[in-house]
Structure formats: structure tokens, C-alpha cells
Design a protein around this motif. Structure first.
Motif, short mmCIF file in Angstrom:
data_model
loop_
_atom_site.label_atom_id
_atom_site.label_comp_id
_atom_site.label_asym_id
_atom_site.label_seq_id
_atom_site.Cartn_x
_atom_site.Cartn_y
_atom_site.Cartn_z
N ALA A 22 -4.53 12.39 -17.81
CA ALA A 22 -5.81 11.69 -17.76
C ALA A 22 -5.62 10.21 -17.44
CB ALA A 22 -6.52 11.82 -19.12
N LEU A 23 -6.47 9.73 -16.53
CA LEU A 23 -6.54 8.31 -16.20
C LEU A 23 -8.01 7.89 -16.28
CD1 LEU A 23 -4.22 8.14 -13.07
CD2 LEU A 23 -3.85 6.94 -15.23
N PRO A 24 -8.29 6.63 -16.65
CA PRO A 24 -9.68 6.18 -16.64
C PRO A 24 -10.29 6.37 -15.24
CG PRO A 24 -8.28 4.58 -17.73
CD PRO A 24 -7.37 5.58 -17.09
N ASP A 25 -11.51 6.86 -15.20
CA ASP A 25 -12.14 7.14 -13.92
C ASP A 25 -12.28 5.88 -13.06
OD1 ASP A 25 -13.29 9.28 -12.34
OD2 ASP A 25 -15.19 8.21 -12.54
N ASP A 26 -12.52 4.73 -13.69
CA ASP A 26 -12.73 3.51 -12.90
C ASP A 26 -11.44 2.95 -12.29
OD1 ASP A 26 -11.65 2.50 -15.25
OD2 ASP A 26 -13.26 1.08 -15.63
N ILE A 27 -10.31 3.54 -12.62
CA ILE A 27 -9.04 3.12 -12.01
C ILE A 27 -8.69 4.03 -10.82
CG2 ILE A 27 -7.23 4.44 -13.19
CD1 ILE A 27 -5.91 1.76 -13.86
N CYS A 28 -9.41 5.14 -10.68
CA CYS A 28 -9.10 6.15 -9.64
C CYS A 28 -10.06 6.04 -8.46
CB CYS A 28 -9.15 7.55 -10.24
SG CYS A 28 -7.96 7.82 -11.54
N ILE A 29 -10.28 4.82 -7.97
CA ILE A 29 -11.20 4.61 -6.86
C ILE A 29 -10.55 3.67 -5.83
CG2 ILE A 29 -13.25 4.99 -8.26
CD1 ILE A 29 -13.66 1.97 -8.34
N GLU A 30 -11.22 3.52 -4.72
CA GLU A 30 -10.82 2.61 -3.64
C GLU A 30 -9.37 2.81 -3.23
OE1 GLU A 30 -12.02 -1.30 -4.93
OE2 GLU A 30 -14.10 -0.91 -4.40
N GLU A 31 -8.62 1.73 -3.11
CA GLU A 31 -7.23 1.79 -2.66
C GLU A 31 -6.37 2.64 -3.60
OE1 GLU A 31 -8.65 -1.30 -3.28
OE2 GLU A 31 -9.18 -1.82 -1.22
N ASN A 32 -6.72 2.64 -4.87
CA ASN A 32 -5.96 3.44 -5.84
C ASN A 32 -6.05 4.93 -5.51
OD1 ASN A 32 -5.34 1.11 -7.26
ND2 ASN A 32 -7.06 1.34 -8.66
N LEU A 33 -7.23 5.39 -5.14
CA LEU A 33 -7.41 6.79 -4.81
C LEU A 33 -6.61 7.14 -3.55
CD1 LEU A 33 -8.77 9.39 -5.67
CD2 LEU A 33 -10.75 8.73 -4.30
N THR A 34 -6.62 6.23 -2.59
CA THR A 34 -5.82 6.43 -1.37
C THR A 34 -4.34 6.54 -1.72
OG1 THR A 34 -7.46 5.21 -0.08
CG2 THR A 34 -5.26 5.47 0.89
N MET A 35 -3.87 5.69 -2.63
CA MET A 35 -2.47 5.71 -3.06
C MET A 35 -2.14 7.05 -3.74
SD MET A 35 -0.52 2.92 -5.52
CE MET A 35 -1.66 1.68 -4.99
N PHE A 37 -3.75 9.98 -3.32
CA PHE A 37 -3.77 11.04 -2.29
C PHE A 37 -2.49 11.02 -1.45
CE2 PHE A 37 -8.68 11.31 -2.06
CZ PHE A 37 -8.70 12.18 -3.13
N GLN A 38 -2.02 9.84 -1.10
CA GLN A 38 -0.81 9.73 -0.28
C GLN A 38 0.41 10.25 -1.05
OE1 GLN A 38 -0.97 8.72 3.05
NE2 GLN A 38 1.02 9.72 3.02
N PHE A 39 0.48 9.91 -2.33
CA PHE A 39 1.57 10.40 -3.18
C PHE A 39 1.58 11.93 -3.20
CE2 PHE A 39 2.85 12.01 -7.35
CZ PHE A 39 4.10 11.45 -7.50
N LEU A 40 0.41 12.53 -3.41
CA LEU A 40 0.30 13.99 -3.47
C LEU A 40 0.68 14.62 -2.13
CD1 LEU A 40 -3.06 14.22 -5.44
CD2 LEU A 40 -0.76 14.60 -6.35
N LYS A 41 0.20 14.02 -1.05
CA LYS A 41 0.49 14.55 0.29
C LYS A 41 1.98 14.45 0.61
CE LYS A 41 -0.59 13.84 5.13
NZ LYS A 41 -1.21 12.94 6.11
N ASP A 42 2.58 13.28 0.35
CA ASP A 42 3.99 13.07 0.66
C ASP A 42 4.90 14.06 -0.07
OD1 ASP A 42 3.24 10.98 2.28
OD2 ASP A 42 3.91 9.40 0.89
N ARG A 43 4.51 14.45 -1.28
CA ARG A 43 5.34 15.34 -2.08
C ARG A 43 4.88 16.80 -2.01
NH1 ARG A 43 5.38 10.47 -3.31
NH2 ARG A 43 7.12 9.39 -4.28
N GLY A 44 3.79 17.04 -1.29
CA GLY A 44 3.28 18.40 -1.16
C GLY A 44 2.81 19.00 -2.48
#
Length: 125
Positions: A22-35, A37-44
Motif C-alpha cells: 500500500a502507498l498513499p493514493d496522492d503519491i501515485c500520480i503524475e510523474e510518480n505513476l509514470t515511474m 509503470f516504467q518499473f513494472l514494464k522494465d521488469r515484466g
């Protein structure tokens, strides 16, 4: 569910992706969300998200985003980079209810940073 095509139910997510952080919802937006998603994609990594309302004894509450994974190794890799708290849907939800709140213990403290993630300036108090 009517009107929600291609959306997995909360029960399906908890059964298929039971390893959650769990992470606070307000921290999972904008550039953070992109970061994230990229982490998940890079590691499959296979990840689903859902939400939970965290409630503390002093009645403060915070909307949390759960990042859900099918295996322990994936959730540990995610948590090692982004922080957050491990969440067990069968143990941590009030009464074990699929949509039950997360009753927290101790004092509430707003989390403004977690790993490389930061709450955007516009949302800070």
C-alpha cells in the motif's frame, strides 16, 4: 458488473494477486505513476491496483492504492524500490470483507515521500 467492462472484481484481484503493498493514493500520480509503470514494464511484472481506505484510531483516514502482485518476489522487488507497507487482504481488511477498511494502529503521519516518489507540491499542506 454493469458498465465496467474489462475490469477485474476486487475478489478476483485478491485471489489472483494476493501479495500487496500500500502507498498513499496522492503519491501515485503524475510523474510518480509514470515511474511506477516504467518499473513494472522494465521488469515484466504483472501488477493490478485497487484501493483501500485506511483509518486510524483518532479517526483520521487516508485513501491508499494497493499494488497487487501474484507472487511474493514481485511485491518485494516493488517495495524495495518504492517503499510502502505490505498489505494482506485477508488479514488487514476489517472483518475480512472484500471492501472493508484497513484499521490502522498508532498515530497517523502523512507520508510525503516514499523511495523516489514524492507527493506533488500542489497537494502538500
Amino acid at each position: 458488473m454493469p458498465g465496467r467492462r474489462n475490469t477485474l472484481s476486487a475478489t478476483t484481484i485478491d485471489k489472483g494477486w494476493p501479495h500487496q503493498v500500500a502507498l498513499p493514493d496522492d503519491i501515485c500520480i503524475e510523474e510518480n505513476l509514470t515511474m511506477i509503470f516504467q518499473f513494472l514494464k522494465d521488469r515484466g511484472l504483472d501488477c493490478r491496483t485497487r484501493h483501500v481506505q485506511a483509518i486510524w484510531p483518532d479517526r483520521r483516514y487516508q485513501h491508499m492504492r494497493l499494488h497487487c502482485f501474484p507472487d511474493r518476489a514481485s511485491v518485494e522487488a516493488f517495495q524495495a524500490v518504492f517503499g510502502g507497507e505490505f498489505f494482506d487482504p485477508s488479514r488487514d481488511r476489517e472483518g475480512g470483507k472484500v471492501r472493508g477498511p484497513w484499521r490502522r494502529h498508532g498515530a497517523w503521519a502523512r507520508l510525503l515521500e516514499s523511495g523516489p516518489l514524492k507527493v506533488p507540491k500542489i497537494l502538500r499542506d
